[in-house]
Design an enzyme around this catalytic site. Structure first.
Site, PDB file in Angstrom:
ATOM      1  CD1 TRP A 127       1.022 -10.193   1.142  1.00 25.33           C
ATOM      2  CD2 TRP A 127       1.741  -9.082  -0.665  1.00 25.33           C
ATOM      3  NE1 TRP A 127      -0.076  -9.648   0.524  1.00 25.33           N
ATOM      4  CE2 TRP A 127       0.332  -8.953  -0.590  1.00 25.33           C
ATOM      5  CE3 TRP A 127       2.413  -8.465  -1.721  1.00 25.33           C
ATOM      6  CZ2 TRP A 127      -0.412  -8.250  -1.522  1.00 25.33           C
ATOM      7  CZ3 TRP A 127       1.685  -7.759  -2.663  1.00 25.33           C
ATOM      8  CH2 TRP A 127       0.286  -7.650  -2.558  1.00 25.33           C
ATOM      9  CG  ASP A 137       8.244  10.345  -2.003  1.00 24.22           C
ATOM     10  OD1 ASP A 137       7.402  11.255  -2.127  1.00 24.22           O
ATOM     11  OD2 ASP A 137       8.473   9.510  -2.901  1.00 24.22           O
TER      12      ASP A 137
END
Length: 287
Positions: free
Chosen positions: A93, A195
């Site tokens: 995380w 991307d």
């Protein structure tokens, strides 16, 4: 079913207990994304009910390739699985807030990533842009790779989906056939994110920039830069810092629309005619 998949994802990531807290979080339009809190650790879990084969493997390997350049940080991938109906990816995380230096650091570190070079353009395995399969091959010349595996691929897909036809098709074929007029032959194959829009980077601890969700390849670094300018999210500090490390080519303003065309075609093929005007405006410049 989802709880079982998350439990399996956490088990593969090395956890032996069940999650204390699971919350749905924003994570793009392709996957379901979750914040998972354990007794000692926190995780980011992505789940895709209908993921194509090797979907999360491609993402994990792309992050590994970027991490190997020792340039810009990526979250650590802890586990992934590509099984029908049970595909997931588990990462550490990551949370933080941008500081005054974050955009400059992002520019510097993307430039350093681009200073890592390969022998060939393209890649030796399939990747994805969104959830569209992106076939790949290693090529000596960037223009050959870009023509065959980027623009022609989107042309074929657009024909299949009835989104590229008539004048649009004619103009796109004309540009594809004349790429050598605009793309040089001496381009070094940089490590690329593939991307690189504002949704695919985030600030970590102390504002350190991290990149996520790559569609990794080797190619012209200006291909990455062109996409950063399409939807915003990168300040002038980013470009100034990038230019200090790896000066942007004088050809960039000519190349930029040609590279933005690929991403415009992707959006046209994924989301429909709302992106048709963007494609047509670019093609008009080169028809």
């Amino acid at each position: 079913m989802l709880d079982e998949i998350i439990d399996e994802a956490l088990k593969q990531a090395g956890e032996s207990s069940t999650a204390r807290n699971i919350q749905s979080v924003s994570g793009g339009s392709i996957n379901e994304s979750y914040y998972v809190e354990m007794d000692q650790n926190q995780y980011f879990v992505k789940y895709h009910a209908t993921a194509p084969a090797h979907f999360f493997e491609a993402e994990a390997k792309g992050l590994e390739n970027i991490r190997s350049t020792d340039s810009i940080d990526t979250p650590e991938v802890l586990a992934y699985q590509d099984k029908p109906g049970q595909s997931f990816l588990v990462m550490e995380w990551m949370s933080g807030e941008s500081t005054q230096e974050t955009q400059s650091l992002l520019g510097e570190r993307i430039a350093k990533m681009h200073l890592s070079h390969a022998e060939y353009h393209g890649l030796d395995q399939q990747t994805f842009i969104g959830d569209l399969p992106q076939p790949n091959q290693l090529c000596r010349e960037w223009v050959d790779y870009y023509r065959t595996f980027r623009l022609e691929r989107q042309l074929e897909l657009g024909r299949e989906r009835h989104r590229i036809a008539d004048k649009r098709e004619e103009k796109l074929i004309h540009l594809i056939d004349n790429l050598e007029k605009y793309i040089p032959h001496d381009i070094a194959p940089s490590y690329l994110h593939g991307d690189l829009w504002s949704g695919n980077w985030l600030p970590g601890p102390k504002g350190t920039p991290y990149v996520i969700d790559p569609s990794f390849l080797y190619g012209d670094r200006h291909f990455d830069l062109a996409f950063t300018e399409m939807f915003g999210g990168f300040t002038q500090d980013f470009y100034n810092a990038y230019n200090e490390i790896y000066p942007i080519s004088s050809d960039y303003e000519v190349l930029k629309p040609i590279y933005q065309l690929y991403y415009s075609l992707v959006h046209l093929n994924m989301f429909g005619e709302s992106y048709g005007g963007l494609v047509d405006r670019i093609l008009k410049r080169y028809a």
